[in-house]
Design an enzyme around this catalytic site. Structure first.
Site, PDB file in Angstrom:
ATOM      1  N   CYS A 113      -0.855  -7.764   4.704  1.00  7.85           N
ATOM      2  CA  CYS A 113      -0.536  -6.736   5.699  1.00  7.85           C
ATOM      3  C   CYS A 113      -1.758  -6.414   6.577  1.00  7.85           C
ATOM      4  CB  CYS A 113       0.043  -5.504   5.006  1.00  7.85           C
ATOM      5  SG  CYS A 113       0.786  -4.353   6.155  1.00  7.85           S
ATOM      6  N   HIS A 158       4.534  -7.719   1.790  1.00  7.64           N
ATOM      7  CA  HIS A 158       3.862  -7.270   0.557  1.00  7.64           C
ATOM      8  C   HIS A 158       4.340  -8.029  -0.684  1.00  7.64           C
ATOM      9  CE1 HIS A 158       1.703  -3.800   2.208  1.00  7.64           C
ATOM     10  NE2 HIS A 158       2.688  -3.751   3.077  1.00  7.64           N
ATOM     11  N   GLU A 178       3.177  -7.840  -3.598  1.00  6.22           N
ATOM     12  CA  GLU A 178       3.010  -7.035  -4.822  1.00  6.22           C
ATOM     13  C   GLU A 178       4.204  -6.133  -5.122  1.00  6.22           C
ATOM     14  OE1 GLU A 178       1.546  -6.702  -1.987  1.00  6.22           O
ATOM     15  OE2 GLU A 178       1.153  -4.627  -1.433  1.00  6.22           O
TER      16      GLU A 178
END
Ligand code: XMP
Length: 604
Positions: A78, A166, A168
């Site tokens: 990001c 993202h 994660e």
């Protein structure tokens, strides 16, 4: 031991990345964006995480651009994706369309971090407005979305990879595989596991404690019990003095229960200090949540010192043991770019000073809640104890809101707003003149809630409320919580009057809260989805004068950093509300339908 660094830009994501990396077997550390090159060169890989700033804003966080010359594999996520492109000669600009939420990502080149991906397209979670418009020299585009043609890049020679979305976040389908492939690229050995953690921590406890002893504050909760068990395994029980403080803010019958369960895990000589009177006196006339938290944290320390003195313990021979876990540190503003959300009882300034002086030992301070539970199980603690709901150190004190009077609302805030749900439901939203703590844009907020009341006879639908609630706090950031009206006295359907009853922490109010909390806890005891369920007493009197209200706050979470409100069955909720309304002095029951963020789990 090989480690991967996660560079923190103040976003909410760094801790999640660090957690995911550990689950993949590699030790991870969160480091600040101004770490020196020398510091950085200790790591096998560096992940530059997301953050709320725009890379084109001159005040956005910067890092030493020589980081890209270190020959350490880098993954930019990001903000890290945009920062890397911009620093290495690419261009980033405000996109025509931002991407917020789930979007379809297509892999255009199956190399580097995408090596383990078998499908062509994946649902990914993105949250950005700026977009990369030209990639840096030496980089190739490896993936795209409908609105972002340069959403992933790679420079295989330099081992630098970037993604706009993202990986994660659990909502990103291919996230774990991407992080897994990055770890392969770094060559880091995968030797982080719960067993290895225990082994290393035992050695480190022995080194730190030397020939001293540990005065351990236990609460009967998961964290301090696991911390105790780990210290006991390392040092032997004889070198630990365990003390339990009844603050007066425990759940109903909690102290008796805790004494039995702590005895069952072998804490033979538990010192119990009944300190309720002391705490209530110190908190007389206090309304502000942070002030409450500080007074409580200081009081714990004061009591511990008084007891140590009475026992004639020589302070130079003792360390103070605490069951602090990682989120306690983050929320107390303990990492450089993190805002202070709340001061946890184990992070008051005096404790911080003792930490600097090396007088504190916190064996699980790097762990998240779910990891703490794994350690507890591995150490043989009973399931019932390890799986208990988390309960905050300040106890019911932070679930019993205090107020000097009603909070002033502006004319704008007093206006009622009608919300139309996508399934035909209609609700009137009314802002309430009280405040609670939230976390919005990674910052602490202290704002009003709104309460939703059905505008017509209708059945509530969780599906609909799940959509309405986040929209309300998104379009009106002056609010940080959304409540749903469950019951008013006399089965009334509308609010005729609302007032705030001036109140601080008193034994009577805690008794009222204990009664409601005890009904809630027995109603939800078999609800597997509920990770924690604060019951909150608020000094808000609806349709009558001088009474209070109860808020139900069941949440689902994994590690408390983010949480969703849990959707209990309506039959259960109605029955529970009916029982709570029988408690004297309760004028209303509400259901908290806010996720974290924008609200926090506890109200204070
Ligand atoms: P919030 O309310 O910030 O809470 O979403 C996150 C988790 O932390 C717990 N909590 C505390 N735990 N001491 C603790 O040991 C504290 O002072 C404290 N304050 C909040 C909270 O119950 C939730 O699980």
């Amino acid at each position: 031991m090989d480690k991967i660094a996660v560079m923190d830009f103040g976003g909410q994501y760094a801790h999640l990345i660090a957690d995911r990396v550990r689950r993949l077997g590699v030790y991870s550390e969160i480091i600040s964006s101004d770490s020196s090159l020398q510091d950085l060169s200790r790591y096998k890989g560096i992940i530059i995480s997301g953050g709320p700033a725009s890379v084109n804003d001159p005040s956005s966080p910067q890092l030493d651009s020589r980081i890209y010359e270190l020959k350490i594999p880098i993954l930019g996520i990001c903000y890290g994706h945009q920062y890397t492109m911009k620093s290495l000669g690419g261009r980033v600009a405000k996109g025509k369309i931002g991407e917020y939420g789930l979007t379809e990502f297509t892999v255009t080149k199956n190399i580097g971090i995408f090596k383990k991906l078998e499908k062509k397209s994946y649902k990914v979670y993105a949250s950005h407005f700026d977009t990369v418009e030209s990639v840096s020299e030496g980089f190739e585009i490896t993936g795209e979305t409908k609105d972002d043609k340069m959403s992933a890049t790679a420079n295989e020679r330099r081992k630098i990879y970037t993604v706009q979305f993202h990986p994660e976040v659990t909502h990103t389908e291919c996230g774990q595989q991407i992080l897994d492939a990055f770890i392969d690229i770094t060559g880091a050995t995968r030797d982080w596991s719960i067993d290895k953690f225990i082994e290393r921590e035992i050695a480190s406890i022995n080194e730190k404690v030397g020939n001293k002893k540990v005065f351990m504050l236990v609460s009967g909760g998961v964290d301090s019990t696991v911390a105790y068990a780990l210290l006991a395994k390392a040092l032997g029980e004889d070198r630990i003095y365990a003390m339990y403080v009844d603050t007066g803010f425990m759940r109903k019958d909690e102290t008796a229960h805790i004494k039995v369960s702590l005895a069952s895990i072998g804490i033979k000589s538990l010192h119990t200090e009944m300190a309720g009177d002391d705490f209530f006196t110190a908190l007389k006339g206090i309304y502000d949540p942070e002030q409450k938290r500080k007074i409580i944290g200081d009081k714990f320390l004061e009591i511990q010192r008084a007891v140590a003195k009475k026992l004639n313990l020589n302070p130079s021979e003792w360390l103070l043991g605490q069951g602090t876990i990682y989120p306690d540190t983050i929320e107390s503003g303990g990492t450089r770019n993190a805002d202070k959300i709340k001061t946890h009882h184990n992070r008051v300034p005096e404790i911080e000073e003792m930490i600097r002086q090396g007088k504190i030992i916190e064996p699980i301070k790097e762990l998240y809640k779910d990891e703490v539970r794994m350690v507890g199980k591995r150490l043989g603690l009973p399931e019932e104890m390890v799986n208990r709901h988390p309960f905050p150190g300040p106890g019911l004190a932070v679930r019993c809101l205090c107020a000097e009077g009603a909070d002033e609302l502006t004319e704008e805030e007093k206006k009622k707003i009608t919300y139309h749900g996508p399934m035909g439901g209609r609700y009137i939203g009314q802002t309430l003149p009280i405040k609670s703590v939230g976390v919005q844009g990674d910052e602490r907020t202290y704002r009003h809630p709104t309460v939703l009341i059905a505008a017509k006879p209708q059945k509530h639908s969780w599906e609909e409320l799940r959509l309405i609630a986040p929209t309300i706090t998104n379009i009106n950031p002056r609010l940080n919580r959304v409540l749903l009206k469950i019951a008013f006295q006399g089965d009334k359907e509308e609010i005729n009057s609302v007032s705030v009853t001036p109140a601080y922490l008193t034994p009577d109010r805690i008794k009222t809260l204990q009664a409601a909390d005890s009904l809630v806890m027995s109603a939800i005891k078999d609800e597997k989805e509920v990770w924690q369920c604060p019951t909150v007493l608020i000094p808000l009197s609806v349709n009558v004068e001088g009474e209070e209200s109860i808020v139900l706050r069941p949440v689902s979470s994994q590690e408390a950093m983010t949480a969703n409100f849990t959707e209990l069955s309506w039959d259960k909720v109605r029955k529970l509300a009916k029982d709570i309304m029988k408690i004297p002095g309760i004028s209303a029951v509400f259901y908290d339908i806010t996720n974290k963020p924008p609200a926090t789990i506890e109200w204070e």
